[in-house]
Motif scaffolding. Sequence first.
Motif, mmCIF file in Angstrom:
data_model
loop_
_atom_site.group_PDB
_atom_site.id
_atom_site.type_symbol
_atom_site.label_atom_id
_atom_site.label_comp_id
_atom_site.label_asym_id
_atom_site.label_seq_id
_atom_site.Cartn_x
_atom_site.Cartn_y
_atom_site.Cartn_z
ATOM 1 N N VAL A 173 0.840 -1.207 0.000
ATOM 2 C CA VAL A 173 0.000 0.000 0.000
ATOM 3 C C VAL A 173 0.873 1.253 0.000
ATOM 4 C CG1 VAL A 173 -1.756 1.261 1.295
ATOM 5 C CG2 VAL A 173 -1.873 -1.219 1.136
ATOM 6 N N HIS A 174 1.962 1.213 0.766
ATOM 7 C CA HIS A 174 2.874 2.362 0.814
ATOM 8 C C HIS A 174 3.475 2.632 -0.563
ATOM 9 C CE1 HIS A 174 6.716 4.451 1.521
ATOM 10 N NE2 HIS A 174 6.132 4.957 2.592
ATOM 11 N N GLY A 175 3.899 1.577 -1.267
ATOM 12 C CA GLY A 175 4.503 1.770 -2.581
ATOM 13 C C GLY A 175 3.509 2.282 -3.616
ATOM 14 N N VAL A 176 2.284 1.742 -3.606
ATOM 15 C CA VAL A 176 1.278 2.202 -4.573
ATOM 16 C C VAL A 176 0.909 3.645 -4.315
ATOM 17 C CG1 VAL A 176 -1.082 1.839 -5.379
ATOM 18 C CG2 VAL A 176 0.391 -0.123 -4.951
ATOM 19 N N SER A 177 0.735 4.018 -3.045
ATOM 20 C CA SER A 177 0.392 5.403 -2.720
ATOM 21 C C SER A 177 1.543 6.358 -3.033
ATOM 22 C CB SER A 177 0.009 5.503 -1.243
ATOM 23 O OG SER A 177 -0.327 6.819 -0.888
ATOM 24 N N LYS A 178 2.763 5.916 -2.820
ATOM 25 C CA LYS A 178 3.915 6.781 -3.100
ATOM 26 C C LYS A 178 4.041 7.071 -4.592
ATOM 27 C CE LYS A 178 8.878 7.180 -2.213
ATOM 28 N NZ LYS A 178 10.071 6.538 -1.616
ATOM 29 N N ASN A 179 3.672 6.110 -5.447
ATOM 30 C CA ASN A 179 3.747 6.300 -6.891
ATOM 31 C C ASN A 179 2.490 6.913 -7.490
ATOM 32 O OD1 ASN A 179 6.425 5.091 -7.547
ATOM 33 N ND2 ASN A 179 5.510 3.286 -6.644
ATOM 34 N N GLY A 180 1.559 7.344 -6.644
ATOM 35 C CA GLY A 180 0.360 8.014 -7.134
ATOM 36 C C GLY A 180 -0.693 7.084 -7.689
ATOM 37 N N GLY A 181 -0.744 5.845 -7.236
ATOM 38 C CA GLY A 181 -1.745 4.903 -7.728
ATOM 39 C C GLY A 181 -3.110 5.124 -7.096
ATOM 40 N N ILE A 182 -4.123 4.547 -7.708
ATOM 41 C CA ILE A 182 -5.508 4.629 -7.231
ATOM 42 C C ILE A 182 -5.801 3.409 -6.368
ATOM 43 C CG2 ILE A 182 -7.925 4.731 -7.919
ATOM 44 C CD1 ILE A 182 -7.051 6.056 -10.497
ATOM 45 N N ILE A 183 -6.229 3.638 -5.128
ATOM 46 C CA ILE A 183 -6.507 2.571 -4.168
ATOM 47 C C ILE A 183 -7.987 2.616 -3.809
ATOM 48 C CG2 ILE A 183 -5.946 1.598 -1.909
ATOM 49 C CD1 ILE A 183 -3.243 2.941 -2.083
ATOM 50 N N ILE A 184 -8.621 1.454 -3.804
ATOM 51 C CA ILE A 184 -10.034 1.337 -3.434
ATOM 52 C C ILE A 184 -10.138 0.417 -2.226
ATOM 53 C CG2 ILE A 184 -12.321 0.581 -4.158
ATOM 54 C CD1 ILE A 184 -11.665 1.286 -6.974
#
Length: 410
Positions: A173-184
């Motif tokens: 989750v940290h990596g996806v959020s750091k790269n600007g990904g969309i999380i649901i």
Amino acid sequence: MIPRRVVARSSRPSNFISRYTSCLRHHRSVSTETSSGSSPVAPKGPLIVDFDEQVKLAASEQPQPSIVPQTRAPGKPLTKLEEYQHLKAAKHASDQIGGILEDHYKPHELITNPPYPRDITLELLLASGAHLGHATALWNPGNQRFIFGIRQGIHLISLDVIAAHLRRAAKVVHGVSKNGGIIIFVGTRDGQERAVIEAAKRTKGYHVTERWVPGTITNKDQLLGDQKLRLLNNLDEEIKLTPEQKLRLKEKLAASTKKDVNKVQVENTVQLPFGHPAVRPDLVICLNPLENKTMLQECAQYRIPTIGIIDTDVDPTCVTYPIPANDDSLRSVQLIVGILGRAGQEGRLARYEAEAGRMEELKKQLKRQEEAARIQEEIAEKAQVHKDAEQAASESRQRELEQESLLTIR
């Protein structure tokens, strides 16, 4: 909810009761005897105490072997310092009786102030009931590597395995959020709504708390095609149009619609046109996989990574990153989703810091380029001044030679 824990601190009751009652009895006898006619009557009005005299008196007295003052002869009044010592002794004796209230469980803190991934401990998981599974008759054989043992017909999940898988999911989750990904975040059971919404707010993501509409991913253009898409920068801010870009966009729309440019309305932010393909998420976090099998199948069809809480009756292969834990305990679910939300928040803040550093580096680079351009301009100006001076000197020298040649001819 776990009841409050009270830890009693006391010695033998007989010692404390005897010391306390003797102290009170002595204080009561002294107060009644001092009110008799033989003893001096206390003056009326506010009491004025000479603290210097009391300090000297306390220094001159011999230290007592115990904090409880020794009894005095009846009829002799107590000084203010002795009364203070008696009261302190009574307070000390009474403080040893009773209990102390320790830290206890506060349900709202898992939502308003969840722990960070670095705060994951086995004690925290044990207190939340994350290790409790289902009955042995309902287990899925794929969870055998997660199970620690059996107690009273219920499977127990290993706390070490829960902590390891939870830390791995938090890193994802940290990596996806750091790269600007969309999380649901998807949690459709009763009681999960508030925790899911708070976690989505921390990660600047999205949430589903009512029902997953089938086809949201596989048939996204038909279900979400009429939604506006906005462009965001790395700081999660909408990109605004400059006046020149806004004017060009108005002229383009006026030419296509055959309207006056002044009547065309354009928003101040950059937007994608209608009919643009809908956006798919980069990560889906599911808190109850049994009720959302359709969503997990759609994610698997388009290779979207998923994180799910896997109980002992759930197939762990239905998600990409399983977290073996109790999905029926509301406290366990709030703890897990709170930790994942904190991980996304840390990743988002790290992205903000990186973007701020990049912007600062761009400003420094632009400043260096401006400084270099200024230095080049100064060098060019100096060269031009030097060239003009040389040209003026040569012209003056030429005029002098012409004047000398005219003088020689004459």
